[in-house]
Design a protein around this motif. Structure first.
Motif, PDB file in Angstrom:
ATOM      1  N   GLU A 102     -15.634 -11.677  35.425  1.00 35.49           N
ATOM      2  CA  GLU A 102     -15.998 -11.258  34.073  1.00 35.49           C
ATOM      3  C   GLU A 102     -15.281 -12.138  33.057  1.00 35.49           C
ATOM      4  O   GLU A 102     -14.100 -12.448  33.208  1.00 35.49           O
ATOM      5  CB  GLU A 102     -15.621  -9.790  33.842  1.00 35.49           C
ATOM      6  N   ALA A 103     -16.013 -12.547  32.036  1.00 40.07           N
ATOM      7  CA  ALA A 103     -15.438 -13.314  30.937  1.00 40.07           C
ATOM      8  C   ALA A 103     -15.991 -12.776  29.631  1.00 40.07           C
ATOM      9  O   ALA A 103     -17.176 -12.434  29.544  1.00 40.07           O
ATOM     10  CB  ALA A 103     -15.764 -14.800  31.075  1.00 40.07           C
ATOM     11  N   GLY A 104     -15.118 -12.665  28.628  1.00 41.48           N
ATOM     12  CA  GLY A 104     -15.573 -12.102  27.376  1.00 41.48           C
ATOM     13  C   GLY A 104     -14.679 -12.438  26.213  1.00 41.48           C
ATOM     14  O   GLY A 104     -13.690 -13.177  26.331  1.00 41.48           O
ATOM     15  N   LEU A 105     -15.034 -11.864  25.080  1.00 42.03           N
ATOM     16  CA  LEU A 105     -14.293 -12.042  23.835  1.00 42.03           C
ATOM     17  C   LEU A 105     -14.218 -10.696  23.134  1.00 42.03           C
ATOM     18  O   LEU A 105     -15.236 -10.037  22.923  1.00 42.03           O
ATOM     19  CB  LEU A 105     -15.000 -13.061  22.929  1.00 42.03           C
ATOM     20  N   LYS A 106     -13.005 -10.284  22.807  1.00 40.46           N
ATOM     21  CA  LYS A 106     -12.826  -9.026  22.108  1.00 40.46           C
ATOM     22  C   LYS A 106     -11.916  -9.249  20.907  1.00 40.46           C
ATOM     23  O   LYS A 106     -11.224 -10.266  20.804  1.00 40.46           O
ATOM     24  CB  LYS A 106     -12.230  -7.966  23.028  1.00 40.46           C
ATOM     25  N   GLY A 107     -11.904  -8.289  19.999  1.00 38.29           N
ATOM     26  CA  GLY A 107     -11.061  -8.423  18.810  1.00 38.29           C
ATOM     27  C   GLY A 107     -11.554  -7.511  17.708  1.00 38.29           C
ATOM     28  O   GLY A 107     -12.148  -6.456  17.964  1.00 38.29           O
ATOM     29  N   LYS A 108     -11.337  -7.933  16.484  1.00 40.05           N
ATOM     30  CA  LYS A 108     -11.748  -7.125  15.350  1.00 40.05           C
ATOM     31  C   LYS A 108     -12.063  -8.022  14.165  1.00 40.05           C
ATOM     32  O   LYS A 108     -11.494  -9.103  13.984  1.00 40.05           O
ATOM     33  CB  LYS A 108     -10.660  -6.115  14.979  1.00 40.05           C
ATOM     34  N   PHE A 109     -13.009  -7.593  13.354  1.00 37.30           N
ATOM     35  CA  PHE A 109     -13.356  -8.299  12.128  1.00 37.30           C
ATOM     36  C   PHE A 109     -12.493  -7.826  10.964  1.00 37.30           C
ATOM     37  O   PHE A 109     -12.297  -8.544   9.994  1.00 37.30           O
ATOM     38  CB  PHE A 109     -14.837  -8.095  11.796  1.00 37.30           C
ATOM     39  N   SER A 110     -12.010  -6.589  11.076  1.00 38.63           N
ATOM     40  CA  SER A 110     -11.124  -6.009  10.072  1.00 38.63           C
ATOM     41  C   SER A 110     -10.375  -4.866  10.725  1.00 38.63           C
ATOM     42  O   SER A 110     -10.541  -4.590  11.924  1.00 38.63           O
ATOM     43  CB  SER A 110     -11.934  -5.518   8.862  1.00 38.63           C
TER      44      SER A 110
END
Length: 397
Positions: free
Chosen positions: A218-226
């Motif tokens: 599995e490969a991905g990108l997570k985070g937040k815009f604000s």
């Protein structure tokens, strides 16, 4: 019918949890073909299941890195149906870890024992799992490596599986963008209770093999815009043996399902967005796409190619809670009595629920399901109920 009691006791350095729950479900096998000439007795068209679950747990509450952190739980579940098919599930799981400067070492040990009635299986299914790992980390990155070793004994045969365990993530911009990669594998235990929960119209006493997910990437990108908007997008590739797919049992009773097996390469993509608007309203959206490359079967019977879920939750002064969701499911294929593929159309289901908490221990709720009143096939020959409502009360101690 559901009932449960849960409790938690906090000590200076640990917490103890205990719970007991009971669940009763009833279903009717109403998906029979009117032209079927076999013997369909009225009593055989009704299914009732009971489950009783007890769980005890203990975990540490240390917040500094000098102590050994631990967690353990013991769970027992009894599951049975009206056809005298019973299953006793004992699950013991212990885990722990400790920091050493820039390293973190830990692991898990699990013992799972499934004892079934002779009508289900004369042989119990026993699983022993041990998963040691080591983690290292820096200011912006984290890595973890280990091995997941599983011993599976069932039906007089024993197998040992070794799965890789690896995780890597890098915080590019202060929790806003975090790419990650996970590598693993697992043995999926397909208990009678689990299969019945997925499809309540299966043949009573259906025994399903465990599924061996040999490799998962599995490969991905997570985070937040604000501070109030977070996201997660990822894709995965899985090599699996003995995947099961539900098909109608036309030879004995077309209103009930059996399973067929195949080995497969499964590609899965998903995206998730969570929005928190103030403290009393949240919105979540999730989309998934799944593709199967099968060895023998022509179609992944009854499995959807895509799913979309949008849900919202709001509360007013922590008294009145309102929830709503819409679930859309894509094309699926079923196998008819001639062995041919039949396409099941996509569907959308809109629901709305209300809960009013009169006190910390007592609340009432009212749920409206399939508000659009659409008739669709969730399983082949099983047209869903139209608009329906459910009301009840909740007691907490």
């Amino acid at each position: 019918t559901e009932a449960g009691f849960y409790g938690k006791k906090i000590f200076s350095t640990s917490a103890f949890l205990a719970g007991i729950s009971y669940n009763r479900n009833g279903n009717t096998f109403y998906g029979a073909d009117p032209t079927f000439s076999g013997d369909l007795k009225g009593d055989s068209l009704r299914q009732v299941t009971h489950s009783l679950a007890v769980e005890l747990g203990l975990h540490s509450l240390y917040t500094d890195s000098t102590h050994f952190n631990y967690a353990g739980k013991v769970g027992y579940t009894y599951f049975g149906d009206k056809f005298s098919m019973t299953e006793n599930n004992l699950d013991i799981l212990v885990s722990g870890d400790k920091f050493f400067e820039q390293q973190r070492i830990g692991g898990e040990i699990e013992i799972l024992h499934l004892a079934k009635s002779n009508e289900l299986s004369a042989n119990p299914n026993s699983i022993f799992r041990i998963a040691p790992w080591m983690g290292v980390f820096g200011k912006d990155w984290r890595a973890k490596a280990g091995v997941n070793m599983v011993s599976n004994s069932w039906g007089g045969a024993s197998d040992v599986f070794f799965y890789p365990l690896g995780e890597l993530s890098y915080d590019v911009i202060s929790h806003y963008f975090i790419p990650y990669v996970n590598i693993g594998g697992k043995l999926e235990v397909n208990s009678y209770e689990k299969i019945m929960g997925e499809n309540p119209y299966i043949m009573p006493g259906l025994n399903v093999r465990n599924t061996n997910h040999k490799f998962i990437f599995e490969a991905g990108l997570k985070g937040k815009f604000s501070s109030s908007v977070s996201f997660n997008v990822a894709g995965s590739y899985t090599l699996s043996d003995s995947l099961y797919f539900c098909v109608n049992n036309f030879s004995e009773n077309p209103s009930k399902f059996a399973v067929v097996y195949d080995n497969a390469q499964v590609t899965h993509f998903f995206g998730e967005l969570v929005i928190g608007i103030a403290q009393n309203f949240s919105l979540m959206g999730r989309g998934e796409v799944t593709r199967y490359a099968l060895d023998k079967l022509s179609k992944p019977w009854q499995k959807p190619g895509w799913e979309i879920t949008v849900s919202a939750l709001s509360n007013f002064k922590e008294k009145l809670y309102i929830k709503g969701s819409i679930v859309a499911v894509g094309d699926r294929y079923a196998m008819n009595e001639m062995g041919q593929a039949v396409k099941l159309d996509p569907y959308a289901d809109l629901s709305l629920g209300f809960e009013y908490r009169l006190s910390k221990t007592f609340s009432v709720y009212l749920d409206f399901n399939n508000i659009l009143g659409k008739s669709y096939y969730q399983w082949y020959r099983y047209s869903t109920y139209g608009f329906n409502a459910l009301a009840g009360v909740t007691l907490s101690f």
